[in-house]
Design a protein around this motif. Sequence first.
Motif, PDB file in Angstrom:
ATOM      1  N   SER A  72      25.523  16.785 -31.673  1.00 32.05           N
ATOM      2  CA  SER A  72      26.303  16.143 -30.616  1.00 32.05           C
ATOM      3  C   SER A  72      26.702  17.123 -29.513  1.00 32.05           C
ATOM      4  N   ASN A  73      26.769  18.421 -29.846  1.00 31.32           N
ATOM      5  CA  ASN A  73      27.167  19.411 -28.846  1.00 31.32           C
ATOM      6  C   ASN A  73      26.001  20.275 -28.363  1.00 31.32           C
ATOM      7  N   GLU A  74      24.789  19.894 -28.750  1.00 27.24           N
ATOM      8  CA  GLU A  74      23.573  20.597 -28.318  1.00 27.24           C
ATOM      9  C   GLU A  74      23.694  22.110 -28.561  1.00 27.24           C
ATOM     10  N   ILE A  75      24.051  22.459 -29.799  1.00 25.69           N
ATOM     11  CA  ILE A  75      24.267  23.856 -30.163  1.00 25.69           C
ATOM     12  C   ILE A  75      22.925  24.592 -30.249  1.00 25.69           C
ATOM     13  N   ASP A  76      22.859  25.742 -29.602  1.00 27.12           N
ATOM     14  CA  ASP A  76      21.659  26.580 -29.660  1.00 27.12           C
ATOM     15  C   ASP A  76      21.708  27.553 -30.838  1.00 27.12           C
ATOM     16  N   ILE A  77      22.889  28.161 -31.073  1.00 26.64           N
ATOM     17  CA  ILE A  77      23.058  29.167 -32.120  1.00 26.64           C
ATOM     18  C   ILE A  77      24.258  28.800 -32.982  1.00 26.64           C
ATOM     19  N   PHE A  78      24.056  28.736 -34.292  1.00 27.07           N
ATOM     20  CA  PHE A  78      25.125  28.458 -35.256  1.00 27.07           C
ATOM     21  C   PHE A  78      25.343  29.718 -36.082  1.00 27.07           C
ATOM     22  N   ILE A  79      26.591  30.232 -36.081  1.00 28.46           N
ATOM     23  CA  ILE A  79      26.944  31.440 -36.830  1.00 28.46           C
ATOM     24  C   ILE A  79      27.901  31.040 -37.952  1.00 28.46           C
ATOM     25  N   LEU A  89      20.548  26.501 -47.559  1.00 31.16           N
ATOM     26  CA  LEU A  89      19.682  25.584 -48.301  1.00 31.16           C
ATOM     27  C   LEU A  89      19.104  24.489 -47.404  1.00 31.16           C
ATOM     28  N   HIS A  90      19.836  24.143 -46.354  1.00 32.85           N
ATOM     29  CA  HIS A  90      19.421  23.049 -45.478  1.00 32.85           C
ATOM     30  C   HIS A  90      19.134  23.538 -44.057  1.00 32.85           C
ATOM     31  N   ALA A  91      18.737  24.816 -43.937  1.00 29.44           N
ATOM     32  CA  ALA A  91      18.488  25.394 -42.608  1.00 29.44           C
ATOM     33  C   ALA A  91      17.420  24.632 -41.839  1.00 29.44           C
ATOM     34  N   ALA A  92      16.453  24.058 -42.541  1.00 34.37           N
ATOM     35  CA  ALA A  92      15.373  23.330 -41.858  1.00 34.37           C
ATOM     36  C   ALA A  92      15.900  22.126 -41.089  1.00 34.37           C
ATOM     37  N   GLN A  93      17.003  21.540 -41.563  1.00 33.33           N
ATOM     38  CA  GLN A  93      17.567  20.384 -40.848  1.00 33.33           C
ATOM     39  C   GLN A  93      18.203  20.811 -39.526  1.00 33.33           C
ATOM     40  N   PHE A  94      18.694  22.044 -39.469  1.00 32.13           N
ATOM     41  CA  PHE A  94      19.203  22.559 -38.201  1.00 32.13           C
ATOM     42  C   PHE A  94      18.036  22.891 -37.269  1.00 32.13           C
ATOM     43  N   ALA A  96      15.335  21.336 -37.105  1.00 33.53           N
ATOM     44  CA  ALA A  96      14.797  20.069 -36.615  1.00 33.53           C
ATOM     45  C   ALA A  96      15.543  19.536 -35.395  1.00 33.53           C
ATOM     46  N   ILE A  97      16.810  19.948 -35.218  1.00 28.44           N
ATOM     47  CA  ILE A  97      17.581  19.483 -34.054  1.00 28.44           C
ATOM     48  C   ILE A  97      17.698  20.575 -32.989  1.00 28.44           C
ATOM     49  N   GLY A  98      16.935  21.675 -33.169  1.00 27.02           N
ATOM     50  CA  GLY A  98      16.910  22.717 -32.153  1.00 27.02           C
ATOM     51  C   GLY A  98      18.030  23.737 -32.250  1.00 27.02           C
ATOM     52  N   THR A  99      18.681  23.828 -33.420  1.00 26.71           N
ATOM     53  CA  THR A  99      19.768  24.796 -33.619  1.00 26.71           C
ATOM     54  C   THR A  99      19.278  25.937 -34.497  1.00 26.71           C
ATOM     55  N   LYS A 100      19.430  27.162 -33.997  1.00 24.28           N
ATOM     56  CA  LYS A 100      19.064  28.349 -34.762  1.00 24.28           C
ATOM     57  C   LYS A 100      20.267  28.805 -35.573  1.00 24.28           C
ATOM     58  N   VAL A 101      20.114  28.943 -36.888  1.00 21.39           N
ATOM     59  CA  VAL A 101      21.209  29.349 -37.761  1.00 21.39           C
ATOM     60  C   VAL A 101      21.059  30.827 -38.095  1.00 21.39           C
ATOM     61  N   LEU A 102      22.115  31.604 -37.817  1.00 24.93           N
ATOM     62  CA  LEU A 102      22.102  33.034 -38.125  1.00 24.93           C
ATOM     63  C   LEU A 102      22.513  33.218 -39.581  1.00 24.93           C
ATOM     64  N   VAL A 103      21.538  33.081 -40.472  1.00 28.82           N
ATOM     65  CA  VAL A 103      21.793  33.153 -41.904  1.00 28.82           C
ATOM     66  C   VAL A 103      20.560  33.716 -42.588  1.00 28.82           C
ATOM     67  N   CYS A 104      20.755  34.389 -43.719  1.00 27.01           N
ATOM     68  CA  CYS A 104      19.647  34.873 -44.526  1.00 27.01           C
ATOM     69  C   CYS A 104      18.949  33.677 -45.179  1.00 27.01           C
ATOM     70  N   ARG A 105      17.645  33.545 -44.956  1.00 22.01           N
ATOM     71  CA  ARG A 105      16.911  32.398 -45.495  1.00 22.01           C
ATOM     72  C   ARG A 105      16.226  32.701 -46.824  1.00 22.01           C
ATOM     73  N   ASP A 106      16.319  33.922 -47.281  1.00 18.00           N
ATOM     74  CA  ASP A 106      15.846  34.244 -48.628  1.00 18.00           C
ATOM     75  C   ASP A 106      16.948  33.783 -49.584  1.00 18.00           C
ATOM     76  N   LEU A 107      16.792  32.589 -50.134  1.00 21.27           N
ATOM     77  CA  LEU A 107      17.874  31.965 -50.894  1.00 21.27           C
ATOM     78  C   LEU A 107      18.213  32.733 -52.168  1.00 21.27           C
ATOM     79  N   ASP A 108      17.201  33.273 -52.835  1.00 18.29           N
ATOM     80  CA  ASP A 108      17.474  34.054 -54.045  1.00 18.29           C
ATOM     81  C   ASP A 108      18.282  35.300 -53.702  1.00 18.29           C
ATOM     82  N   LEU A 109      17.911  35.975 -52.611  1.00 18.32           N
ATOM     83  CA  LEU A 109      18.634  37.170 -52.186  1.00 18.32           C
ATOM     84  C   LEU A 109      20.051  36.821 -51.764  1.00 18.32           C
ATOM     85  N   LEU A 110      20.202  35.749 -50.995  1.00 14.97           N
ATOM     86  CA  LEU A 110      21.533  35.349 -50.533  1.00 14.97           C
ATOM     87  C   LEU A 110      22.445  35.034 -51.713  1.00 14.97           C
TER      88      LEU A 110
END
Length: 351
Positions: A72-79, A89-94, A96-110
């Motif tokens: 709803s706020n057209e977020i480019d970067i989510f911290i 776990l659900h980074a792919a859903q972000f 899909a709406i054009g939001t880049k999430v600043l998070v480690c995507r290696d789930l086992d490592l995280l």
Amino acid sequence: MKKVNIYFNRWFSVAYHYMNLIRNNEDGVPVQIFATHPDIRHMSLQGADVAGTEPAVTGIEYVQFCIDFCRSNEIDIFIPRLHMMDIALHAAQFDAIGTKVLVCRDLDLLEMMLDKGKFYEKVKDSGIMEIPEYHVVNTAEQFKTAYEDLVAKGLRVCFKPTETEGGLGFRIINNSRSPLQELFGYVTQHISFDEAYRVLSGAETFPDLMVMELLEGYEYSIDCLADENGRLLAAVPRRKDTGRLRVMEHIPELELIAERVAETYRIPFNFNIQMKYGGSVPKLLEINPRMSGGLHVSCLSGINFPYLAVKSALGGEVQPVSFGEDVLASHVEQPMIMKIFAESTIQDAVN
């Protein structure tokens, strides 16, 4: 130039400084900062252009709240900070709406970094740095055995939960305490073995505790910046000195540890390595896969860690950077007016 919309979910109060560091970036990139927190008057929100209230939900419901807010706020970067694992776990859903999430995507490592006991085992296997002597326990008898083992090795002992932030739950075992003297003094982290054992014996089992050697040398937080692929771009060792003093200084062995951590684990964007010396040996306390609580102090070295992470996430070119001379820093409180009320409404606002 189009404004970049940046969103912080529930963060510490120091996010106020991160927001201003991003806003006052050296490239003159215009940003609009959004932030949410359960308490609309929380200090972190005072650095945002747009603030909102978070609902009291967890798990997928919380993730869905964040997705809807970003859409709803057209977020480019989510911290994110709160519920980082659920969000990763659900980074792919972000995506899909054009939001880049600043998070480690290696789930086992995280997951391992968020559980200190599991991560110590990982580090021990890698051999990239020293770790303290420790045991993970969840019963009173295990606690007693661990304590006796460490004492037999001539070590002082402390303990803390395996899953916690900051100093929450940290205690130092001290059998020479004076409870009466402490009653008239400051709240202390010290506790006797007998008292700790008595409390823990009140439960059949309890959440995992790390019982470990107490390191009594200098403590350092190594604030690190990496690109999306985990390539190290900057590392600043920051030492706790007396009182509120902090020292950013070049310590080759700590800078080498930062390089080894980056090469081994490829943690993206901002992360923090906490080390403490036992004698002449730096040993790992923990690694936080996010901006540290003191990162704004490390930025006094001349490296704008929060903004450079955003720039890298947006596809901008960020070259490896080092800081120059060592820096001694501190801080004082700054009073701030958050809102002006008519006299008749002040008590309503407080209530």
